[in-house]
Design an enzyme around this catalytic site. Structure first.
Site, short mmCIF file in Angstrom:
data_model
loop_
_atom_site.label_atom_id
_atom_site.label_comp_id
_atom_site.label_asym_id
_atom_site.label_seq_id
_atom_site.Cartn_x
_atom_site.Cartn_y
_atom_site.Cartn_z
N ARG A 86 0.86 -1.17 0.00
CA ARG A 86 0.00 0.00 0.00
C ARG A 86 0.91 1.23 0.00
O ARG A 86 1.98 1.22 0.60
CB ARG A 86 -0.89 0.04 1.25
N HIS A 87 0.48 2.27 -0.68
CA HIS A 87 1.26 3.52 -0.71
C HIS A 87 1.53 4.02 0.71
O HIS A 87 0.87 3.63 1.68
CB HIS A 87 0.50 4.60 -1.48
#
Length: 470
Positions: A86-87
């Site tokens: 995930r960013h």
């Protein structure tokens, strides 16, 4: 598969969200209580800092943690690493900034003549610094999240992150994901030559944003208000009512002027200030730890019904990504058997919480015996499904394939480990943290062979209601 109607039905109609009559009210709330985010930080759901799941990183951002010594048998060498990330920490979206701005402006107007209500005055004095142009972009802390994650990953698997090994980087098309991919590469430093100074980040929304491409999910869940009926019912339930009454009291406002959405705006502002700036915002002073647990459950309900176990299509839409992971693992096994160099030893892909949560649900992780509903909050205080522990900022799911010598049987030659947020996950079929590749494929045989994205995501031809289909 069709889920029984009772699992998703909230009654004859979806409960409507309360009208935002009291936006002015919420903004009055801020200044009165002393800052206290320490007790709240574990309850921010998908807006949680990565350090909440790995507290040792607060002291040393490059520490591999207490379990770093655990490794596969000495006779096993890693062949391939497949990471879905995930960013990193991001700014609020434009919509969230706009809502907060409206709330703050109303507080400013309301605070005039409220000397008897110091909370309102304190919140009005808070400088509103967020701008809509930030729109979910990666924050400086998000770049650090990714750079440090890359350095820890390289330290954990030095043989795979060695010079002249090929790194395949992919990302969703969202700016925060592309920037996260670039930051991950930067974190590996100039000493690692991956066939060029700049590793190109491939945009791959079909894998990283599969949910956008699944017509059944979009129509029956994403754009269907009735699908969120449990969430809406909880907003009007007794637990949220208690939080509303408390916040209204702090703001010296009639409770009718507040609603769950406004309270969430304040709570999320507390979370953003902590994650982005590492400060305790005055917004945090509105909430106790018990309030935070209620608001976490509200967030988890949304994740459960929109991205988790609430509807089968949520997880089934991710089978395109799951199968792609195993196709690359298969290819690495075949190359190894043929004594060829592994063509893709490192595959790192950057997506969203909405990428990882359905994938983990498809694999059967963090599933409670009882579904999360509007009316069973008290029974879920020890629930497995806590989105902040599963998909905080910079969350990562890593498959590591090993080749093992000196094994008793040929099927033990290839083994796999799974790490979530840098901690080993036990496999469902064995309750162990290492599995033969053959056993893992056998356990997920049905998904690998019978979950077809096109068929799963096709809208039903017959005229049925959303609830019946889901």
């Amino acid at each position: 598969k069709r889920r029984p109607r009772s699992a998703s039905s909230c009654g004859s109609r979806a409960v409507a969200a309360m009208a935002p009559r009291g936006e002015a009210a919420l903004l009055v709330l801020l200044l009165v209580l002393p800052p206290a985010s320490a007790g709240l930080s574990g309850y921010f759901g998908t807006k949680s800092r990565y350090e909440e799941v790995n507290p040792h990183l607060v002291r040393d951002p490059l520490s591999l943690g207490p379990g770093a010594g655990r490794s596969p048998p000495a006779s096993c060498a890693p062949l391939q690493l497949r990471a879905v990330l995930r960013h990193g920490t991001r700014y609020p979206t434009a919509g969230q900034v706009r809502r907060l701005g409206e709330l703050h402006a109303r507080l400013l107007r309301r605070s005039a003549g409220t000397a008897a209500c110091p909370a309102a005055a304190a919140l009005a004095a808070w400088p509103m610094w967020y701008e809509e142009s930030l729109d979910g972009r990666l924050a400086p802390q998000g770049r650090r999240d990714m750079e440090q994650l890359a350095r820890r990953m390289a330290a954990r698997f030095p043989a795979l992150f060695a010079a002249r090994r090929r790194l395949a980087l992919a990302s969703s098309s969202k700016h925060r994901c592309l920037q996260s991919g670039a930051a991950f590469r930067r974190g590996l430093g100039p000493t690692l030559d991956f066939g060029g100074d700049e590793v190109e980040v491939e945009v791959n929304d079909s894998l990283m944003r599969f949910f956008d491409h699944c017509a059944k999910f979009v129509a029956l869940v994403e754009e269907n208000d009735a699908a969120m009926c449990q969430v809406n019912a909880f907003k009007e339930g007794p637990e949220m009512k208690k939080v509303l009454e408390k916040v209204a009291g702090a703001l010296c406002l009639p409770v009718e002027e507040l609603n769950a959405d406004l309270v969430q705006v304040a709570f999320l502002t507390c979370s953003y200030e902590l994650a982005i700036k590492n400060v305790t915002s005055p917004w945090c002073s509105l909430f106790s730890e018990e309030d935070a647990k209620v608001l976490e459950y509200l967030n988890d309900l949304k994740q459960y019904w929109k991205r988790g176990y609430g509807y089968d299509i949520n997880s089934r839409s991710s089978c395109i990504l799951f199968q792609d992971i195993f196709q690359h693992l298969d290819k690495a096994v075949e190359e190894s058997k043929s004594s060829k160099p592994i063509s893709s030893p490192l595959i790192v892909q950057v997506g969203h919480a909405e990428t990882l949560q359905p994938l983990l649900a498809l694999m059967g992780y963090f599933k409670d015996d009882e579904p999360l509903l509007a009316n069973n909050y008290a029974r879920h205080t020890q629930r497995k499904f806590r989105s902040g522990r599963i998909v905080p900022y910079a969350a990562n799911l890593v498959f590591v394939l090993y080749h093992c010598d000196h094994v008793n049987a040929s099927q033990e030659e290839y083994q796999v480990q799974l790490l979530l947020n840098e901690k080993l996950l036990s496999f469902h079929h064995s309750n162990e943290t290492i599995s033969t590749y053959a056993d893992l494929k056998d356990y997920y045989k049905d998904i690998l062979e019978n979950c077809h994205f096109k068929e799963e995501c096709e809208l039903p031809k017959v005229n049925v209601t959303a609830v019946d289909e889901l």
